[in-house]
Design a protein around this motif. Sequence first.
Motif, short mmCIF file in Angstrom:
data_model
loop_
_atom_site.label_atom_id
_atom_site.label_comp_id
_atom_site.label_asym_id
_atom_site.label_seq_id
_atom_site.Cartn_x
_atom_site.Cartn_y
_atom_site.Cartn_z
N GLY A 147 0.76 -1.15 0.02
CA GLY A 147 -0.03 -0.10 0.01
C GLY A 147 0.73 1.28 0.15
O GLY A 147 0.35 2.40 0.37
N LEU A 148 2.05 1.28 -0.12
CA LEU A 148 3.01 2.53 -0.14
C LEU A 148 2.51 3.61 -1.36
O LEU A 148 2.69 4.54 -1.15
CB LEU A 148 4.40 2.02 -0.45
CG LEU A 148 5.02 1.15 0.80
CD1 LEU A 148 6.29 0.63 0.36
CD2 LEU A 148 5.18 2.06 2.09
N LYS A 153 2.91 9.98 -1.59
CA LYS A 153 2.64 10.59 -2.93
C LYS A 153 4.01 10.01 -3.68
O LYS A 153 4.03 10.10 -4.96
CB LYS A 153 2.69 12.15 -2.94
CG LYS A 153 1.22 12.42 -2.41
CD LYS A 153 1.09 13.94 -2.11
CE LYS A 153 -0.37 14.17 -1.42
NZ LYS A 153 -0.42 15.59 -1.42
N GLY A 154 5.10 10.37 -2.88
CA GLY A 154 6.37 10.14 -3.61
C GLY A 154 6.68 8.89 -4.41
O GLY A 154 7.18 8.94 -5.66
N PRO A 155 6.43 7.66 -3.91
CA PRO A 155 6.92 6.43 -4.48
C PRO A 155 6.28 6.44 -6.13
O PRO A 155 5.08 6.48 -5.94
CB PRO A 155 6.66 5.47 -3.51
CG PRO A 155 6.18 5.95 -2.46
CD PRO A 155 5.86 7.43 -2.55
N ARG A 156 7.10 6.11 -6.86
CA ARG A 156 6.54 5.57 -8.17
C ARG A 156 7.09 4.21 -8.55
O ARG A 156 6.40 3.53 -9.59
CB ARG A 156 6.97 6.65 -9.31
CG ARG A 156 6.53 8.14 -9.17
CD ARG A 156 6.91 8.92 -10.19
NE ARG A 156 8.39 9.01 -10.45
CZ ARG A 156 9.32 9.66 -9.75
NH1 ARG A 156 8.98 10.56 -8.93
NH2 ARG A 156 10.72 9.69 -10.20
N ILE A 158 8.76 0.35 -7.19
CA ILE A 158 9.27 -0.13 -5.71
C ILE A 158 10.23 -1.50 -6.48
O ILE A 158 9.46 -2.30 -7.15
CB ILE A 158 7.99 -0.97 -4.92
CG1 ILE A 158 7.55 0.39 -4.49
CG2 ILE A 158 8.69 -1.91 -3.93
CD1 ILE A 158 6.02 -0.03 -3.47
N ASP A 159 11.38 -1.70 -6.16
CA ASP A 159 12.11 -2.86 -6.50
C ASP A 159 12.46 -3.67 -5.22
O ASP A 159 12.66 -3.22 -4.04
CB ASP A 159 13.73 -2.37 -6.82
CG ASP A 159 13.50 -1.38 -8.23
OD1 ASP A 159 12.91 -1.58 -9.00
OD2 ASP A 159 14.27 -0.43 -8.19
N ALA A 160 11.88 -4.89 -5.46
CA ALA A 160 11.71 -5.86 -4.22
C ALA A 160 12.50 -6.91 -4.74
O ALA A 160 12.54 -7.60 -5.73
CB ALA A 160 10.48 -6.30 -4.03
N PRO A 176 -0.08 1.73 -11.15
CA PRO A 176 -0.71 1.61 -9.82
C PRO A 176 -0.71 0.19 -9.32
O PRO A 176 -1.33 -0.17 -8.41
CB PRO A 176 -2.18 1.93 -10.29
CG PRO A 176 -2.22 1.33 -11.88
CD PRO A 176 -0.88 1.59 -12.25
N ASN A 177 0.26 -0.67 -10.13
CA ASN A 177 0.32 -2.10 -9.59
C ASN A 177 0.89 -2.21 -8.08
O ASN A 177 1.78 -1.46 -7.84
CB ASN A 177 1.39 -2.93 -10.46
CG ASN A 177 0.64 -2.91 -11.77
OD1 ASN A 177 -0.57 -2.90 -12.06
ND2 ASN A 177 1.50 -3.00 -12.89
#
Length: 184
Positions: A147-148, A153-156, A158-160, A176-177
Motif C-alpha cells: 500500500g505504499l 505521494k512520492g513512490p513511483r 518499488i524494487d523488491a 498503480p500495480n
Amino acid sequence: MTPGKPAVLFGLATLIGATLGVNAVFAQTQHAHVHGQLKLDIAVEGPTVVISMESPLDNIVGFERAPRTDAERQTVEDAAATLRAADKLFLIDPTANCKLGPVELQSAVLGWGKQATTAPADAHADLDATFAFNCTNATAAKFIDVGLFTAFKGPRQIDAQIATAQGQFQRTLKRPNARLAWGK
C-alpha cells in the motif's frame, strides 16, 4: 511467556539482524538514491515475514531534511504513524495468517534509530524501516499487497528482492500495480 516463544523471538531477532546486515552491505554497493524509487527486501523464514525498506525521505514526507514548520513536523508524525501501522501497508497473503510484530524506523535527519546523528544540511536523507510479522504459516504466503503507492505521494517504483524457502525472486512494481507475487 509460553514454551517455545523465546526461541521464536530469538529467531526473529536473528532474522532481523541478518536482514539489516544484508541491507548495510547492499546499501554500500548501491548508487545514490533515486527519488520516486524505493527498495524492499522481503525474507520469509520459519514463522516470520520480515520486510526491510530503504527509501529517500522525500518519497515519504516530501522533503529530505529536518522539519522546519509545524506543518512539516505534522507530516513527519503522520508518516511515522502510517509506517508503524505496517499491517495496513503490507497485506500479506491471508493463508500465512500473519500479525504485525516489531517495527523499526531509522532516519538520521529525523533523529530516529541507531543512526540518529546530525546530518549535513544538504545531505540526501533516507528513511530505512524494518517491519516484522509473526505468522502461523508464513511459508504459505505467495503475495503481499503493498500500500505504499496509496499511502505516500512520492513512490513511483518499488524494487523488491524476495527470499523464501521456494527460492529468490526479484520484482518491480510501478504505479498503480501493488501486488508482489512469487512462487508457483
